[in-house]
Design a protein around this motif. Sequence first.
Motif, PDB file in Angstrom:
ATOM      1  N   ARG A 173       0.870  -1.181   0.000  1.00 27.92           N
ATOM      2  CA  ARG A 173       0.000   0.000   0.000  1.00 27.92           C
ATOM      3  C   ARG A 173       0.906   1.230   0.000  1.00 27.92           C
ATOM      4  NH1 ARG A 173      -1.813   4.061   3.116  1.00 27.92           N
ATOM      5  NH2 ARG A 173      -4.043   4.586   3.031  1.00 27.92           N
TER       6      ARG A 173
ATOM      7  N   HIS B 209      -0.531  -0.689  -4.665  1.00 28.18           N
ATOM      8  CA  HIS B 209      -1.913  -0.236  -4.531  1.00 28.18           C
ATOM      9  C   HIS B 209      -1.922   1.164  -3.915  1.00 28.18           C
ATOM     10  CE1 HIS B 209      -3.137  -4.438  -5.245  1.00 28.18           C
ATOM     11  NE2 HIS B 209      -2.070  -4.719  -4.486  1.00 28.18           N
TER      12      HIS B 209
ATOM     13  N   LEU C  40      -8.278  -3.727   0.810  1.00 31.48           N
ATOM     14  CA  LEU C  40      -7.015  -4.228   0.273  1.00 31.48           C
ATOM     15  C   LEU C  40      -6.815  -5.709   0.594  1.00 31.48           C
ATOM     16  CD1 LEU C  40      -4.504  -1.288   0.955  1.00 31.48           C
ATOM     17  CD2 LEU C  40      -5.301  -2.118  -1.257  1.00 31.48           C
TER      18      LEU C  40
END
Length: 613
Positions: free
Chosen positions: A148, A170, A184
Amino acid sequence: MILLFGGTTEGLAAAHLLDVLGESYLYLTQTPTSQRVNGEHRHGALDAEDMVALCRQVRARLVIDAGHPFASQLHGNIFTASEQTGVPVVRFERPGLMTDMPGVRFFDSFAQMCDALALHSVEPVLALTGVQTIVHFKAVWAMPVHFRILDTDLSMQKALLSGIPPGQVHAAPAHITAQSVQQLIDRTGARLLLTKESGQSGYFSVKQDVARRNNIPLWVVRRPPMPAFSHTVFDVKALHRLMLSMRKELWKEDANLRSGYTTGTCVTACAKAALAAIATGHFPTDVTVVLPEGERVRLAIYPQHLDGASASCLTIKDAGDDPDVTHAAEIGCRVDLDASGQITFERGVGVGMVTLPGLQCPVGEPAINVVPRRMICEALTQTAHELELPLGMRVTPFVPDGEALAQRTFNPRVGVAGGISIIGTSGRVVPLSHEAFVGAIRQQIEVARAMGCCEMVATSGRRSELLVQPRFAHLPHQAFVHHGNFIGDTVQMVADAGFGHLVLGIMVGKAIKLAEGHLNTHSHRVTFNADFAAQMALDAGYDHSVADAIRQLTLANAICNLIPFGGQEPFYMAMACRCHQAIKATLQCNMALTVMILNDDREVTFSDFSVCC
């Protein structure tokens, strides 16, 4: 100028505090950021040499390191620059985590975590460790490990330059929520979460809760050790108190003394903030208070309690450069709505109660003086009107350390028991204020008079009071007052209050100045006049060798080395006589006055002058 290294939640909090305190600062981040501060914002990496140059260029007097705990290079450079420039550093640190947490495994480094991943059979993995850490896990990208990162072009560019497959990166907003982490996990099928020990401001509790709900482990890299900075704080309130201490201890300028705020102003700010919290459901970070003369001042607020129709909060008192015992102390207020239709006051922890007559408040009332009461009522009335709240409320000021602080004030002597007083006539504390000191003396005199005392003893301070106290054991302690340097004011106030007799105890250093006719003996106004003292010795019958030796002195107390101190010594008798004459020639009063000359070795000499002046 203050250098503030930020880019974090702590950085923003520190910037806001500096805004409230009116400090000039540079807000420094390594990369551009969407954070907005009132100070000048600069971005770009700085090595130690750059920091040294910047400190000298802007004449920095303080560095606040509020950078991310894992920015080790930054912290090392700041430490090096501090050592080379002498500029002190305050590390604004995030509180650490407990090491014994169910479902959580700690590692000392990314390398150690990566080695453990290589032996781990569960896949895939979701890393919430940030874009800078992607390269640390290159050996296990194929598990796969998903990362992330912040939803910015710069973060995406850094991620792709590392060579990681784009599908394992991401982008997401900076603010982490349980919902966004869950999305996620659902998208990647992650069976293990990785993060850093970034503290609660790094959303650790959110990550931990999501891992627990999904029944998957959470692996954490401990933060690296910090350099040995001179100061470390863990919240804004601690930073606030440290800043106020530094202002007084390190940055004080005798030619430009700072004013501050009274306890009354502090309580007014807290009362206003508490009422706003009741109405809105959250506390403001700061409030603006209108002082009696119309000046508007801004004070920081620290929430304490909020429950329906009741709220309490604190502020940190800034007394400026005045030697105020409550400087940097916590001052607070609780507000409770009721159906009375009125504003009433109660005594909270650390606020004194009036036990003797002669003060502004009746006996049995909390020691909240007239002007602070009016300030509080006006602020609450206006705030209630703006927020459409009923006016009925109970106001309870409190001072957590007030009972201990009160022992360092005159409160026990004037009949205020159990804490400090909420005082102030202008809302401002003027440093070394003549008005404030004389006002405190007047208050003590009024209490002694209300108790029926006919005689008072005035000394320069506690030490001289202890010298004379045994000789006046028949008097209550309220009959003893400290005149400090304000001898003339004290004598006049005692006379105006109708006392029949005043004993004036005065040390040799101040007595020389008074004998010369100076009724205010502060060193900023008058210094020791060796020629005057020498002439006084000649007039008292001492030979020229003694007078010549006195002329060489720079301190009045050194006279005692030349002329032994004692009650029969003509020099000191002459000094007492001249002190008496100086008061008689200047003040208008009808009161018996006894002058006592004191010295440091606990000997006392009395003057024989008890005539009316």
